[in-house]
Structures are given as C-alpha cells and as structure tokens.
Design an enzyme around this catalytic site. Structure first.
Site, PDB file in Angstrom:
ATOM      1  N   ARG A   1     -36.366  92.378 -32.697  1.00  0.00           N
ATOM      2  CA  ARG A   1     -36.375  92.748 -34.124  1.00  0.00           C
ATOM      3  C   ARG A   1     -34.963  93.105 -34.594  1.00  0.00           C
ATOM      4  O   ARG A   1     -34.573  92.794 -35.718  1.00  0.00           O
ATOM      5  CB  ARG A   1     -37.333  93.920 -34.360  1.00  0.00           C
ATOM      6  CG  ARG A   1     -38.796  93.461 -34.419  1.00  0.00           C
ATOM      7  CD  ARG A   1     -39.773  94.584 -34.167  1.00  0.00           C
ATOM      8  NE  ARG A   1     -39.699  95.651 -35.126  1.00  0.00           N
ATOM      9  CZ  ARG A   1     -40.148  96.892 -34.903  1.00  0.00           C
ATOM     10  NH1 ARG A   1     -40.710  97.205 -33.738  1.00  0.00           N
ATOM     11  NH2 ARG A   1     -40.049  97.807 -35.827  1.00  0.00           N
TER      12      ARG A   1
ATOM     13  N   ARG B   1     -36.264  89.870 -46.764  1.00  0.00           N
ATOM     14  CA  ARG B   1     -35.823  90.059 -45.385  1.00  0.00           C
ATOM     15  C   ARG B   1     -34.979  88.900 -44.910  1.00  0.00           C
ATOM     16  O   ARG B   1     -34.595  88.859 -43.744  1.00  0.00           O
ATOM     17  CB  ARG B   1     -37.064  90.143 -44.522  1.00  0.00           C
ATOM     18  CG  ARG B   1     -37.021  91.242 -43.512  1.00  0.00           C
ATOM     19  CD  ARG B   1     -38.367  91.164 -42.818  1.00  0.00           C
ATOM     20  NE  ARG B   1     -38.441  92.042 -41.715  1.00  0.00           N
ATOM     21  CZ  ARG B   1     -38.910  93.276 -41.778  1.00  0.00           C
ATOM     22  NH1 ARG B   1     -39.302  93.793 -42.908  1.00  0.00           N
ATOM     23  NH2 ARG B   1     -38.980  93.989 -40.696  1.00  0.00           N
TER      24      ARG B   1
ATOM     25  N   ARG C   1     -47.342 101.407 -32.579  1.00  0.00           N
ATOM     26  CA  ARG C   1     -47.382 100.023 -33.064  1.00  0.00           C
ATOM     27  C   ARG C   1     -47.178  99.033 -31.920  1.00  0.00           C
ATOM     28  O   ARG C   1     -46.346  99.252 -31.042  1.00  0.00           O
ATOM     29  CB  ARG C   1     -46.273  99.813 -34.106  1.00  0.00           C
ATOM     30  CG  ARG C   1     -46.784  99.877 -35.515  1.00  0.00           C
ATOM     31  CD  ARG C   1     -45.677  99.943 -36.533  1.00  0.00           C
ATOM     32  NE  ARG C   1     -44.730  98.828 -36.506  1.00  0.00           N
ATOM     33  CZ  ARG C   1     -43.764  98.688 -37.398  1.00  0.00           C
ATOM     34  NH1 ARG C   1     -43.612  99.562 -38.375  1.00  0.00           N
ATOM     35  NH2 ARG C   1     -42.928  97.670 -37.319  1.00  0.00           N
TER      36      ARG C   1
ATOM     37  N   ARG D   1     -42.322 106.911 -32.433  1.00  0.00           N
ATOM     38  CA  ARG D   1     -43.095 106.722 -33.677  1.00  0.00           C
ATOM     39  C   ARG D   1     -44.591 106.600 -33.377  1.00  0.00           C
ATOM     40  O   ARG D   1     -45.006 105.956 -32.427  1.00  0.00           O
ATOM     41  CB  ARG D   1     -42.634 105.465 -34.413  1.00  0.00           C
ATOM     42  CG  ARG D   1     -43.576 105.134 -35.579  1.00  0.00           C
ATOM     43  CD  ARG D   1     -43.010 104.150 -36.558  1.00  0.00           C
ATOM     44  NE  ARG D   1     -42.573 102.926 -35.933  1.00  0.00           N
ATOM     45  CZ  ARG D   1     -41.813 102.035 -36.539  1.00  0.00           C
ATOM     46  NH1 ARG D   1     -41.403 102.259 -37.776  1.00  0.00           N
ATOM     47  NH2 ARG D   1     -41.445 100.943 -35.914  1.00  0.00           N
TER      48      ARG D   1
ATOM     49  N   LYS E   1     -37.061 103.483 -43.290  1.00  0.00           N
ATOM     50  CA  LYS E   1     -37.378 102.904 -44.615  1.00  0.00           C
ATOM     51  C   LYS E   1     -38.742 103.398 -45.100  1.00  0.00           C
ATOM     52  O   LYS E   1     -38.874 103.870 -46.224  1.00  0.00           O
ATOM     53  CB  LYS E   1     -37.390 101.362 -44.549  1.00  0.00           C
ATOM     54  CG  LYS E   1     -36.063 100.753 -44.120  1.00  0.00           C
ATOM     55  CD  LYS E   1     -36.107  99.235 -44.136  1.00  0.00           C
ATOM     56  CE  LYS E   1     -37.048  98.620 -43.117  1.00  0.00           C
ATOM     57  NZ  LYS E   1     -36.722  98.898 -41.698  1.00  0.00           N
TER      58      LYS E   1
HETATM   59  P1  AP5 Z   1     -39.888 104.536 -40.141  1.00  0.00           P
HETATM   60  O1  AP5 Z   1     -39.835 105.163 -41.478  1.00  0.00           O
HETATM   61  O2  AP5 Z   1     -41.214 104.072 -39.623  1.00  0.00           O
HETATM   62  O3  AP5 Z   1     -38.791 103.339 -40.035  1.00  0.00           O
HETATM   63  P2  AP5 Z   1     -38.746 101.911 -40.719  1.00  0.00           P
HETATM   64  O4  AP5 Z   1     -37.342 101.681 -41.180  1.00  0.00           O
HETATM   65  O5  AP5 Z   1     -39.830 101.760 -41.731  1.00  0.00           O
HETATM   66  O6  AP5 Z   1     -38.988 101.009 -39.443  1.00  0.00           O
HETATM   67  P3  AP5 Z   1     -39.957  99.771 -39.208  1.00  0.00           P
HETATM   68  O7  AP5 Z   1     -40.026  99.554 -37.720  1.00  0.00           O
HETATM   69  O8  AP5 Z   1     -41.241  99.943 -39.959  1.00  0.00           O
HETATM   70  O9  AP5 Z   1     -39.146  98.614 -39.828  1.00  0.00           O
HETATM   71  P4  AP5 Z   1     -39.331  97.140 -39.555  1.00  0.00           P
HETATM   72  O10 AP5 Z   1     -38.468  96.564 -40.604  1.00  0.00           O
HETATM   73  O11 AP5 Z   1     -39.056  96.729 -38.177  1.00  0.00           O
HETATM   74  O12 AP5 Z   1     -40.935  96.917 -39.689  1.00  0.00           O
HETATM   75  P5  AP5 Z   1     -41.884  96.345 -40.855  1.00  0.00           P
HETATM   76  O13 AP5 Z   1     -43.162  97.083 -40.791  1.00  0.00           O
HETATM   77  O14 AP5 Z   1     -41.151  96.259 -42.137  1.00  0.00           O
HETATM   78  O15 AP5 Z   1     -39.211 105.573 -39.097  1.00  0.00           O
HETATM   79  C1  AP5 Z   1     -39.162 105.283 -37.713  1.00  0.00           C
HETATM   80  C2  AP5 Z   1     -39.481 106.571 -36.921  1.00  0.00           C
HETATM   81  O16 AP5 Z   1     -38.419 107.497 -37.096  1.00  0.00           O
HETATM   82  C3  AP5 Z   1     -40.762 107.296 -37.369  1.00  0.00           C
HETATM   83  O17 AP5 Z   1     -41.412 107.804 -36.240  1.00  0.00           O
HETATM   84  C4  AP5 Z   1     -40.243 108.442 -38.263  1.00  0.00           C
HETATM   85  O18 AP5 Z   1     -41.089 109.580 -38.198  1.00  0.00           O
HETATM   86  C5  AP5 Z   1     -38.888 108.729 -37.632  1.00  0.00           C
HETATM   87  N1  AP5 Z   1     -37.882 109.164 -38.599  1.00  0.00           N
HETATM   88  C6  AP5 Z   1     -37.694 108.682 -39.867  1.00  0.00           C
HETATM   89  N2  AP5 Z   1     -36.659 109.298 -40.458  1.00  0.00           N
HETATM   90  C7  AP5 Z   1     -36.173 110.177 -39.533  1.00  0.00           C
HETATM   91  C8  AP5 Z   1     -35.102 111.123 -39.547  1.00  0.00           C
HETATM   92  N3  AP5 Z   1     -34.312 111.276 -40.627  1.00  0.00           N
HETATM   93  N4  AP5 Z   1     -34.883 111.860 -38.429  1.00  0.00           N
HETATM   94  C9  AP5 Z   1     -35.668 111.706 -37.334  1.00  0.00           C
HETATM   95  N5  AP5 Z   1     -36.705 110.831 -37.273  1.00  0.00           N
HETATM   96  C10 AP5 Z   1     -36.951 110.094 -38.359  1.00  0.00           C
HETATM   97  O19 AP5 Z   1     -42.120  94.864 -40.338  1.00  0.00           O
HETATM   98  C11 AP5 Z   1     -42.844  94.595 -39.170  1.00  0.00           C
HETATM   99  C12 AP5 Z   1     -42.960  93.098 -38.968  1.00  0.00           C
HETATM  100  O20 AP5 Z   1     -43.676  92.502 -40.078  1.00  0.00           O
HETATM  101  C13 AP5 Z   1     -41.651  92.322 -38.905  1.00  0.00           C
HETATM  102  O21 AP5 Z   1     -41.076  92.336 -37.608  1.00  0.00           O
HETATM  103  C14 AP5 Z   1     -42.108  90.922 -39.333  1.00  0.00           C
HETATM  104  O22 AP5 Z   1     -42.760  90.264 -38.273  1.00  0.00           O
HETATM  105  C15 AP5 Z   1     -43.150  91.231 -40.407  1.00  0.00           C
HETATM  106  N6  AP5 Z   1     -42.568  91.298 -41.757  1.00  0.00           N
HETATM  107  C16 AP5 Z   1     -42.535  92.390 -42.579  1.00  0.00           C
HETATM  108  N7  AP5 Z   1     -41.920  92.080 -43.735  1.00  0.00           N
HETATM  109  C17 AP5 Z   1     -41.563  90.768 -43.646  1.00  0.00           C
HETATM  110  C18 AP5 Z   1     -40.869  89.869 -44.515  1.00  0.00           C
HETATM  111  N8  AP5 Z   1     -40.423  90.262 -45.726  1.00  0.00           N
HETATM  112  N9  AP5 Z   1     -40.657  88.594 -44.083  1.00  0.00           N
HETATM  113  C19 AP5 Z   1     -41.116  88.177 -42.881  1.00  0.00           C
HETATM  114  N10 AP5 Z   1     -41.755  88.978 -41.997  1.00  0.00           N
HETATM  115  C20 AP5 Z   1     -41.983  90.255 -42.389  1.00  0.00           C
HETATM  116 MG    MG Z   2     -41.605 100.641 -41.849  1.00  0.00          MG
END
Ligand code: AP5
Ligand code: MG
Length: 218
Positions: free
Chosen positions: A172, A88, A161, A127, A13
């Site tokens: 997660r 979410r 991270r 990552r 994402k």
């Molecule tokens: P990346 O782009 O980093 O993936 P992502 O989908 O953004 O994954 P996240 O882990 O950030 O999602 P998440 O939803 O768990 O975390 P968030 O920060 O939102 O890509 C992943 C890896 O793959 C990278 O190394 C990239 O280089 C590689 N990659 C990408 N595309 C590729 C491809 N095509 N081929 C090969 N490799 C590729 O949330 C974290 C925490 O925050 C949550 O757990 C929660 O505690 C809190 N939080 C955030 N938002 C909320 C909310 N709305 N409500 C409540 N809690 C929240």
């Molecule tokens: Mg992310």
C-alpha cells in the site's frame, strides 16, 4: 467547503476526517469505507473490490469513480464534502475536476497529511475498526476504546483490517508513492495544496488542520 484529504495509509485521514467533517458541517466520504460497507453487505461492487483491497492494490477506476460520483451527488453533499481516499491517482483527479466542472463547483483545498514511515507502521499495527462501520477507528495504545474490543460509538465488535498485514502495508505504501503522490503536484498546479504535519495527538492535528484551512478559502 469541498476538501480532499491526502496522505499515506495510516496517516490518520479517517481519524481527522471524522472531526473535521463535524467541525465544518459536511459529510465525510471515504471510498475505503464505502468499499468495506459493500464487502460486508456482499454486494457485486464489494465482490469486485475485495481482491484488490486485500492485496493493497487500487480498485480499478471504472468501479471507483462511478461509486464516488454517486456518493457526491447525494443531497447531504450539496454544499460540500470531505473526500478521504479519493482521488487516489491522477486519472481519478482529472475525473473529479470534470465532475466538479459539470456541477459548477470547485475544490477549496487539498489537505496533505505528512507522517514519517516508522510512525505509519506503529499506527497501522495497533489500529482496530468497528464491524458495523469502518469509519469508527481506534488504536490499542493511542486511541483505546473504553472497553477492550468494543466500539465506543455503537457497541460493535472491533477487529483488525484484513489489509493491515505487514506485506500488504508495504505494498500500500509503494502504491501510495507511485500512484497517489503525483496528485499532489496536480493540485499544486491549481494552488490548492496545504501540507501539515500529522504527528502529535489527534486533537493537535485537528487544530493544525482547522488553522490551515481558512487560508485557502476563496
Ligand atoms: P486512520 O485514521 O485509520 O488512518 P488512514 O489515513 O485513514 O489510513 P488508512 O489505512 O485507512 O488509509 P488507506 O488509504 O490505506 O485506506 P483506505 O481505507 O482509504 O489512522 C490509523 C491509526 O492511527 C488508527 O488506529 C488511529 O487510531 C491512529 N491514529 C490516528 N491519528 C493518530 C495520532 N495523531 N496519533 C496516534 N495515533 C493516531 O483504502 C483501503 C483500500 O481500498 C485501498 O488499498 C484500495 O484497495 C481501496 N481504495 C480506497 N479508495 C480507493 C480509490 N480512490 N481508488 C482505488 N482503490 C481505492
Ligand atoms: Mg482510512
């Protein structure tokens, strides 16, 4: 354009949002990045979010919804935004609907990124993100920086991270299936969902997403 990106942790994402936001000329709003910035600046909001994030649980809605709305009210988001990681759960989706109603706007699309679980594990394990800005995302094999451990964008230090450990990732994923997947049905009822495969090279996925989005323009 107002777009919501949805997909499991590690789907890409944040990676796709950076390219799509640039192509579409709208800001990338990631609640995860906002929380991480607050944690590194040691704010009260960061203190409240930290323990939930480290365990892989959702930060409570009372904290999250206000933070997301404050960001969407900023002037750069007047003509649109790309939401990454918000909403979410269904109550956040209902709150977003009400917020948009209140501003006389609506979503154009909900882009759902599909990735099999074994690929998610590989993506998260490799990552690395930047200390200065967690929106600068790399991967040790798939998106390696020019210099190991150094951010290509700003020269910051790359690190893994704290919530990318095996046990936390498992939680997660459970939280995603239980709390977040139901928002897809919420938005299907509004005719907004477009699902694409997020497998393949980063640029291929961006092309697929750009090709899919205009179908939903009103
Ligand atoms: P990346 O782009 O980093 O993936 P992502 O989908 O953004 O994954 P996240 O882990 O950030 O999602 P998440 O939803 O768990 O975390 P968030 O920060 O939102 O890509 C992943 C890896 O793959 C990278 O190394 C990239 O280089 C590689 N990659 C990408 N595309 C590729 C491809 N095509 N081929 C090969 N490799 C590729 O949330 C974290 C925490 O925050 C949550 O757990 C929660 O505690 C809190 N939080 C955030 N938002 C909320 C909310 N709305 N409500 C409540 N809690 C929240
Ligand atoms: Mg992310």
């Amino acid at each position: 354009m107002r777009i919501v990106l949805v997909g499991p942790p590690g789907a890409g994402k944040g990676t796709q949002a950076a390219f799509l936001a640039k192509n579409l000329g709208i800001p990338h709003i990631s609640t995860g990045d906002l929380f991480r910035a607050n944690i590194s600046q040691e704010t009260e909001l960061g203190r409240q979010a930290k323990s939930y994030m480290n365990a892989g649980n959702l930060v409570p809605d009372e904290v999250t919804i206000g933070m997301a709305e404050d960001r969407m009210r900023q002037s750069d988001a007047e003509n649109g935004f790309l939401l990454d990681g918000f909403p979410r759960n269904v109550s956040q989706a209902v709150a977003l609907d009400a917020f948009l109603d209140g501003t006389g706007t609506k979503l154009d699309a909900v882009l759902d990124l599909e990735v099999p679980e074994d690929e998610i594990v590989k993506r998260i394990a490799g990552r690395r993100i930047c200390r200065n800005d967690s929106a600068h995302v790399f991967h040790v094999f798939y998106a390696s920086p020019k210099t190991e451990g150094v951010c290509d964008v700003c020269g910051g230090e790359l690190y893994q991270r704290g919530d990318d450990t095996e046990a936390t990732v498992r939680n997660r994923l459970d939280v995603y299936h239980r709390e977040t997947e139901p928002i897809i049905d919420h938005y299907k009822a509004q005719g907004l969902v477009v699902t694409i495969s997020a497998l393949g090279k980063v640029e291929e996925v961006t092309r697929r997403a750009m090709a899919a989005l205009p179908q939903l323009r009103h």
